[in-house]
Scaffold this active site. Structure first.
Site, PDB file in Angstrom:
ATOM      1  N   ALA A   9       0.838  -1.196   0.000  1.00  0.00           N
ATOM      2  CA  ALA A   9       0.000   0.000   0.000  1.00  0.00           C
ATOM      3  C   ALA A   9       0.870   1.243   0.000  1.00  0.00           C
ATOM      4  CB  ALA A   9      -0.912   0.015   1.222  1.00  0.00           C
ATOM      5  N   CYS A  10       0.543   2.195  -0.878  1.00  0.00           N
ATOM      6  CA  CYS A  10       1.244   3.473  -0.964  1.00  0.00           C
ATOM      7  C   CYS A  10       2.752   3.221  -1.123  1.00  0.00           C
ATOM      8  CB  CYS A  10       0.907   4.331   0.255  1.00  0.00           C
ATOM      9  SG  CYS A  10       1.318   6.076   0.054  1.00  0.00           S
ATOM     10  N   ALA A  11       3.584   3.710  -0.212  1.00  0.00           N
ATOM     11  CA  ALA A  11       5.027   3.486  -0.333  1.00  0.00           C
ATOM     12  C   ALA A  11       5.374   2.007  -0.215  1.00  0.00           C
ATOM     13  CB  ALA A  11       5.775   4.293   0.725  1.00  0.00           C
ATOM     14  N   LEU A  29      -1.929  -1.064  -3.829  1.00  0.00           N
ATOM     15  CA  LEU A  29      -3.019  -0.219  -3.344  1.00  0.00           C
ATOM     16  C   LEU A  29      -2.551   1.227  -3.298  1.00  0.00           C
ATOM     17  CD1 LEU A  29      -4.271  -2.444  -0.369  1.00  0.00           C
ATOM     18  CD2 LEU A  29      -4.963  -2.533  -2.769  1.00  0.00           C
TER      19      LEU A  29
END
Length: 560
Positions: free
Chosen positions: A295-297, A324
């Protein structure tokens, strides 16, 4: 299933806030410099300024006579109270404010400043206009009603809240009640255990919640910027429990909250740690392959890991990858990025290396000022003018449970936004190996948020196109966090999908179909197809080499 969206309904990515702005920071002197240059432009063009001043004066005269010149935005909750429309004093003050706002925007649009300067001016004046809103004063009708109804105690409570925030919350109004939740008791309560720990992470394995389970485990890699329990807030919206109840073996990484001793932890360090966690999952479950979710980073981390494994010819250890709201293509066009130049990037690097870390509170402050109506002024009114406690909201509690970034990773992220290295082969080197995402032929499932302010959906879409293998892209409703936390029991859940991925996000969107329901449901079918055979559930956690050390959610998540 709904019909395809009308062409006029094309969603526009957020204009101001984004991940690059938060990572780099926004300096007050840059905003002041913009305001000075706008003022200088006005002085150099007196006829242009006088023309708009006369227009504003004319509009204010009509407002005083009781005319309603500008409709209010029905979604703007600042002016939802009927008093703003029905009371002559309040309706005139609101119309005067809207007239000023509209005329400033018109002055900027019709100026002969270059497009970048106009965009910067709009951004700076949007912050100013939000700050001087008449709803942010004690004359706010809601504040006056509360003042009379409480016999003046609301004002006393509001001043008390303001003093407390000045002393203990960096001067910003709190977004949630700090003692409303407790990790491990009211949040992150799914049964499990820490089965592996090193200096950087704890690996949590959860107890199965199904009679049978799939052979290949799921390893969730959360962003280094936030704590992992966004995936396990409460039973009603726990992604972890959803996966467990549907036969998946679930592991999750809990990153350590770094301090100055860990300033040298960079992207390569996190990739190595993720690879080690993945190998522990394989050893415990006996599976050759692992399904990755980032997710994200965390999405960038698993992409870099797969590129590293591909270079070592070990990519067969990964069965699938789910991304994500993850940026791999870091090109973001917004007014906020216009404040970022070489000098700004180097200054941001220098600050974090001097401190050893980038404090999560600094990130939170930038995010707040980039969306002030939602993240500052709403709570300013509630906490100070109305004297109320902020709401007890689990997502906001998690959002305010800040973490730090080590200086080296912060520098790597700054370079990522500066050079956009994953868009060309070998642009990024991790653990001594060059990364080429087109050679990462693992099947992927990517999710973006249609209202995402941090990782705009079109950038996430372009990121999906960088990957090799079979790719699937889903555009979920809501924003950065709630597009992820979007369980099937959410009556508002819907998503947009088209099997054909064109090179243009807009073309893809016009060909896509709206589907009612959560993206969790199609993702579950997709991941189950890539999780191997089912077998009887093993209720034990860990194994002889990796025995359970302590109950979930572990130790690292509690470190502030």
């Amino acid at each position: 299933m709904r019909d395809k969206p009308a062409k006029g309904s094309m969603p526009t990515p957020a204009n101001f806030i984004n991940a690059q702005s938060a990572i780099t920071g926004l300096r007050g002197r840059d905003l002041l410099s913009t305001l000075r240059s706008v003022a200088a432009h006005g002085l150099r063009n007196p006829i242009h300024s006088a023309r708009h001043a006369l227009r504003l004066g004319s509009q204010l005269g009509r407002v005083l006579l009781g005319e309603t010149l500008h409709p209010t935005n029905p979604n703007d909750q600042r002016f939802a109270d009927p008093t703003w429309q029905l009371n002559p004093f309040y309706s005139r003050s609101l119309q005067a404010y809207l007239s000023w706002q509209k005329q400033v925007c018109s002055w900027i649009d019709e100026s002969d400043m270059n497009p970048d300067d106009r965009a910067r001016a709009h951004f700076a004046f949007a912050l100013l206009n939000d700050a001087v809103s008449p709803s942010n004063t004690l004359l706010n009708p809601l504040a006056l009603k509360e003042l009379f109804n409480s016999g003046g105690s609301s004002l006393v409570r509001g001043i008390s809240h303001m003093v407390d925030d000045l002393l203990h919350n960096d001067g910003l109004p709190r977004q949630t009640t700090p003692h409303a939740f407790e990790v491990g008791k009211s949040l992150a309560t799914t049964p499990g255990a820490v089965v592996f720990r090193n200096e950087m992470l704890e690996l949590i394995q959860y107890k199965s919640m199904s009679e049978k389970q799939y052979a290949k485990p799921l390893l969730i890699v959360p962003p280094q910027i936030n704590k992992f329990y966004i995936f396990d807030l409460s039973p009603s919206n726990s992604f972890v429990q959803y996966a467990l109840k549907n036969g998946l073996q679930v592991f999750i990484i809990s990153w350590r909250n770094p301090d100055v001793r860990h300033r040298e932890w960079g992207l390569s360090s996190y990739v190595e740690a993720t690879e080690e966690a993945m190998n522990v999952c394989r050893a415990i479950t006996g599976a050759r392959e692992v399904n990755l979710m980032g997710a994200c980073a965390g999405g960038m981390t698993i992409a870099a890991l797969q590129g590293h494994l591909q270079a070592k010819r070990q990519l067969r250890r990964v069965a699938s990858a789910t991304y994500l709201v993850s940026l791999l293509d870091s090109q973001i066009d917004s007014p906020a990025t216009l404040f970022i130049d070489e000098q700004t990037l180097e200054a941001a690097k220098r600050r974090s290396y001097q401190k050893g870390i980038l404090d999560g509170r600094d990130l939170a402050r930038v995010f707040a000022w980039m969306r002030p109506n939602d993240l500052i002024w709403t709570y300013f009114i509630n906490n100070y003018l109305l004297g109320k406690e902020p709401p007890a909201f689990d997502i906001l509690y998690w959002n305010n449970d800040c973490t730090r970034l080590p200086a080296a990773l912060h520098g790597d992220l700054l370079d990522f936004f500066k050079h956009n290295p994953l868009t060309h082969p070998g642009g990024l080197e991790v653990c001594g190996t060059p990364i080429d995402l087109q050679k990462v032929t693992v099947d992927s499932f990517s999710v973006a948020g249609i209202n995402d302010h941090i990782t705009p959906w079109d950038a996430v879409y372009r990121s999906t196109l960088l990957l090799g293998g079979e790719r699937r892209f889903v555009l979920s409703n809501s924003g950065h966090v709630q597009s992820i936390l979007n369980p099937p029991n959410n009556p508002k859940a819907n998503y947009v999908e088209s099997p054909k991925l064109s090179s243009d996000p807009r073309a893809w969107y016009y060909d896509a179909k709206h589907v009612d329901g959560s993206w969790w449901t199609p993702w579950l079918s997709w991941i189950q197809e890539r999780s191997g055979a089912q077998h009887e559930t093993l209720m034990t956690l860990g194994n002889a080499n990796y025995p359970p050390q302590e109950a979930a959610p572990g130790t690292y998540v509690r470190v502030r």
